[in-house]
Design an enzyme around this catalytic site. Structure first.
Site, PDB file in Angstrom:
ATOM      1  N   HIS A 149       0.580  -1.270  -0.016  1.00  0.00           N
ATOM      2  CA  HIS A 149      -0.070  -0.088  -0.058  1.00  0.00           C
ATOM      3  C   HIS A 149       0.865   1.312  -0.143  1.00  0.00           C
ATOM      4  CE1 HIS A 149      -3.681  -2.360   1.838  1.00  0.00           C
ATOM      5  NE2 HIS A 149      -3.426  -2.717   0.445  1.00  0.00           N
ATOM      6  N   CYS A 177       3.252  14.311 -13.278  1.00  0.00           N
ATOM      7  CA  CYS A 177       4.633  14.249 -13.941  1.00  0.00           C
ATOM      8  C   CYS A 177       5.461  12.921 -13.420  1.00  0.00           C
ATOM      9  CB  CYS A 177       5.286  15.362 -14.025  1.00  0.00           C
ATOM     10  SG  CYS A 177       6.105  15.942 -12.667  1.00  0.00           S
ATOM     11  N   CYS A 204       4.135  20.624  -7.000  1.00  0.00           N
ATOM     12  CA  CYS A 204       5.451  19.951  -7.615  1.00  0.00           C
ATOM     13  C   CYS A 204       6.534  20.879  -8.178  1.00  0.00           C
ATOM     14  CB  CYS A 204       5.048  18.930  -8.888  1.00  0.00           C
ATOM     15  SG  CYS A 204       5.981  18.380  -9.683  1.00  0.00           S
TER      16      CYS A 204
END
Ligand code: OAD
Length: 258
Positions: free
Chosen positions: A133, A144, A160
């Protein structure tokens, strides 16, 4: 580790005898697979999901643990995981995590598979475990593919650095597929194991919960360790009821070479 005491005195004679017998069985096996769930980290102070004080009693899965929830309200989802990261800063592996790391040294082929994302198995020395998990300490960009290991707990959902989209924690959410390579390796190891241990999981979330059934069908002896019965208990060869840290420690102690 010194904060934890293994309480053999609280075990019944019957349980101790069964543990000794199973310990001998484990010592003879050359291929053992072990699946762990939140129960193994409970004694490290990490909340489970479905127990009385479990996370899913205080939060709705669909609001904090699905891709749709993140799209709708990234900050709410991020805050949920930031709080979990914060709680984990104080958590240390308990004797159950250490006992499994020791089993790896004792058994020629011991495969540890976990549903946990807390990093406590790794802290105990189980480095090549299969994480079904994901890992809560990974920051990842779905857009990306950028990712990094988080160094600290950040309260505001980050963006990001490569594409400016929202960064998410590296866990598997409901409705997402498990990492393919991890799942395939887990299936292969469980289906070729002579013994499968299932520790501290409610065995309600699939495909992780199915691993034990598949191992059993492929001929493995199934041994469950849990505080209470689960859907797996009926097909288990042995169901050891009690604390994971106590029982795992006792199992390793009863290994003839130790
Ligand atoms: P659960 O919270 O569903 O189950 C924890 C299990 O551990 C229960 O069966 C408890 O009886 C048992 N338990 C608690 N304390 C224990 C102790 N000290 N010793 C032995 N057993 C103990 O957690 P999981 O089964 O791990 O997934 O949950 C599976 C998945 O559901 C998680 O990985 C997470 C969750 O939603 C995702 O987030 C995708």
């Amino acid at each position: 580790m010194s904060a934890f005491v293994v309480e053999y005195a609280r075990m019944s004679d019957n349980l101790i005898q069964r543990i000794e017998r199973i310990g001998q069985q484990l010592a003879k096996a050359t291929r053992i697979a072990c699946l762990t769930g939140a129960g193994i980290s409970a004694e490290s102070g990490v909340a489970t999901f479905r127990d009385a004080n479990g996370l899913w009693n205080g939060f709705r899965i669909e609001e904090v643990a699905t891709p749709e929830a993140f799209t709708q309200d990234p900050q709410r989802v991020w805050s949920f995981y930031a709080a979990r990261r914060q709680a984990l800063l104080a958590a240390r592996p308990n004797p159950g995590h250490h006992a499994l790391a020791r089993m790896k040294q004792l058994c020629p082929e011991f495969t540890l598979i976990t549903q946990n994302v807390d990093g406590l198995h790794q802290q105990a020395g189980s480095h090549d475990l299969i994480c079904l998990h994901g890992d809560i300490w990974i920051d990842r960009c779905n857009a990306c593919g950028w990712q990094r290991r988080a160094q600290q707990v950040v309260e505001t959902v980050p963006t990001c650095p490569a594409c400016s989209r929202h960064v998410r924690p590296g866990v598997v959410w409901f409705g997402e597929i498990l990492p393919q390579d991890a799942l395939e390796r887990a299936i292969q190891k469980c289906c070729s194991a002579q013994i499968m241990l299932v520790v501290g999981t409610s065995s309600l979330v699939h495909p992780a919960a199915s691993l034990a059934t598949w191992a059993r069908q492929a001929g493995a002896a199934l041994i469950e360790i849990n505080l209470e019965p689960t859907p797996l208990t009926d097909i288990a060869d042995e169901s050891l009821q009690g604390s994971a840290s106590n029982i795992l420690s006792a199992l390793v102690d009863s290994w003839p070479q130790t």
